[in-house]
Design an enzyme around this catalytic site. Sequence first.
Site, PDB file in Angstrom:
ATOM      1  N   PRO A  74      33.840  26.442  37.200  1.00  0.00           N
ATOM      2  CA  PRO A  74      35.554  26.913  37.211  1.00  0.00           C
ATOM      3  C   PRO A  74      34.897  27.872  35.497  1.00  0.00           C
ATOM      4  O   PRO A  74      36.551  28.484  35.346  1.00  0.00           O
ATOM      5  CB  PRO A  74      36.393  25.885  37.391  1.00  0.00           C
ATOM      6  CG  PRO A  74      35.272  24.807  37.920  1.00  0.00           C
ATOM      7  CD  PRO A  74      33.594  24.851  37.221  1.00  0.00           C
ATOM      8  N   GLU A 101      30.806  15.287  38.744  1.00  0.00           N
ATOM      9  CA  GLU A 101      31.943  15.854  37.736  1.00  0.00           C
ATOM     10  C   GLU A 101      31.268  16.758  37.450  1.00  0.00           C
ATOM     11  O   GLU A 101      32.078  17.520  36.368  1.00  0.00           O
ATOM     12  CB  GLU A 101      31.956  14.843  36.599  1.00  0.00           C
ATOM     13  CG  GLU A 101      32.576  13.143  37.059  1.00  0.00           C
ATOM     14  CD  GLU A 101      33.822  13.614  37.818  1.00  0.00           C
ATOM     15  OE1 GLU A 101      34.735  14.058  37.029  1.00  0.00           O
ATOM     16  OE2 GLU A 101      33.495  13.379  39.165  1.00  0.00           O
ATOM     17  N   ARG A 139      28.224  41.976  53.084  1.00  0.00           N
ATOM     18  CA  ARG A 139      29.152  42.907  53.391  1.00  0.00           C
ATOM     19  C   ARG A 139      28.517  43.978  52.827  1.00  0.00           C
ATOM     20  O   ARG A 139      28.961  45.255  53.602  1.00  0.00           O
ATOM     21  CB  ARG A 139      30.388  42.003  54.278  1.00  0.00           C
ATOM     22  CG  ARG A 139      31.469  42.056  52.701  1.00  0.00           C
ATOM     23  CD  ARG A 139      32.556  41.977  52.629  1.00  0.00           C
ATOM     24  NE  ARG A 139      33.484  42.818  53.390  1.00  0.00           N
ATOM     25  CZ  ARG A 139      33.613  43.564  53.317  1.00  0.00           C
ATOM     26  NH1 ARG A 139      33.902  43.763  51.503  1.00  0.00           N
ATOM     27  NH2 ARG A 139      34.521  44.495  52.822  1.00  0.00           N
ATOM     28  N   ASP A 154      29.309  54.529  48.036  1.00  0.00           N
ATOM     29  CA  ASP A 154      29.636  55.022  46.937  1.00  0.00           C
ATOM     30  C   ASP A 154      30.501  56.600  47.831  1.00  0.00           C
ATOM     31  O   ASP A 154      31.605  56.017  46.490  1.00  0.00           O
ATOM     32  CB  ASP A 154      28.386  55.926  46.400  1.00  0.00           C
ATOM     33  CG  ASP A 154      27.679  53.826  46.149  1.00  0.00           C
ATOM     34  OD1 ASP A 154      27.699  53.863  46.143  1.00  0.00           O
ATOM     35  OD2 ASP A 154      26.433  55.659  45.944  1.00  0.00           O
TER      36      ASP A 154
HETATM   37  N1  4HQ Z   1      33.068  23.705  40.739  1.00  0.00           N
HETATM   38  N2  4HQ Z   1      34.683  28.791  41.095  1.00  0.00           N
HETATM   39  C1  4HQ Z   1      31.326  22.898  41.044  1.00  0.00           C
HETATM   40  C2  4HQ Z   1      34.127  25.215  40.890  1.00  0.00           C
HETATM   41  C3  4HQ Z   1      34.453  26.562  40.674  1.00  0.00           C
HETATM   42  C4  4HQ Z   1      35.435  27.661  41.610  1.00  0.00           C
HETATM   43  C5  4HQ Z   1      33.913  22.611  40.081  1.00  0.00           C
HETATM   44  C6  4HQ Z   1      31.716  24.217  40.824  1.00  0.00           C
HETATM   45  C7  4HQ Z   1      33.097  21.258  40.831  1.00  0.00           C
HETATM   46  C8  4HQ Z   1      30.772  20.309  40.903  1.00  0.00           C
HETATM   47  N3  4HQ Z   1      32.925  27.026  41.434  1.00  0.00           N
HETATM   48  N4  4HQ Z   1      31.921  21.876  41.004  1.00  0.00           N
HETATM   49  N5  4HQ Z   1      36.292  27.400  41.409  1.00  0.00           N
HETATM   50  O1  4HQ Z   1      35.415  24.473  40.913  1.00  0.00           O
HETATM   51  O2  4HQ Z   1      33.211  28.231  41.584  1.00  0.00           O
END
Ligand code: 4HQ
Length: 244
Positions: A74, A101, A139, A154
């Site tokens: 995230p 976690e 894709r 393009d």
């Molecule tokens: N994660 N975009 C992986 C995400 C996430 C996201 C939370 C990543 C949990 C273990 N990954 N961990 N949003 O929410 O890519």
Amino acid sequence: MAHGVLKRAAAAGQLSVRLHDLRDFTEDRHRTVDDRPFGGGPGMVLKPEPIFRAVESIKFEQPGEDLPVILLSPQGRLLRQPVVEELSRQSRIVLVCGRYEGMDERVADGLATDELSIGDYVLSGGEIAAAVVMECVARLMPGVLGNEDSAVQDSFGEEKMPGRRVLDWPHYTRPAEFRGMRVPDVLLSGDHEEIRRWRRRKALEKTWRKRPELLAGLTLEEEDRQVLEDLKQAPYLPVSSRQG
Ligand code: 4HQ
């Protein structure tokens, strides 16, 4: 890999995907991939060693290769179409997916070349995020969606793939009237130039009304600027009274 765009990309010889089980890169009897967080707190953290070993085993296959190692998290930069296009030009990429976690920060600091997020929400694992990246990249590959060569992509970029920077125009199929809702007459007219202009106007209108921020960084052609000027004058029409 058994369906849709991923299956097609694989069949076209454009894509191959390998899974690497982090447990195969452990050295203890229990094949331990996680441990408790330093400093305390709930949950478990993925240990760095199996992740480093797994990625290094892939690097070893092609020494000296410029290999993107992308962490799904995230905290990463948001996955947008320009990022997808950039990735589609790479011959190989490594997608690193966490669970629990999260993973030891030293993976981000000392192994990953990039960190990507698919959106501002919390998943419990990175696998779905990695699948999203794979789908978006696949894709764009030659021979997957009828884009036989990448030049097609393009030259038709803006026109045929409005999803890139403006939203798509509205689509209709038969019947021409459904529960009192008519397909706009212009689409039945056979006037292709008129249809093209209508679609462009609808795409711009939808973008302006629903995602105005997408238009912010765009340099528009004269026709588009005119359409937007007109839109900004026009009164807002509620969904229930729209037609044509
Ligand atoms: N994660 N975009 C992986 C995400 C996430 C996201 C939370 C990543 C949990 C273990 N990954 N961990 N949003 O929410 O890519």
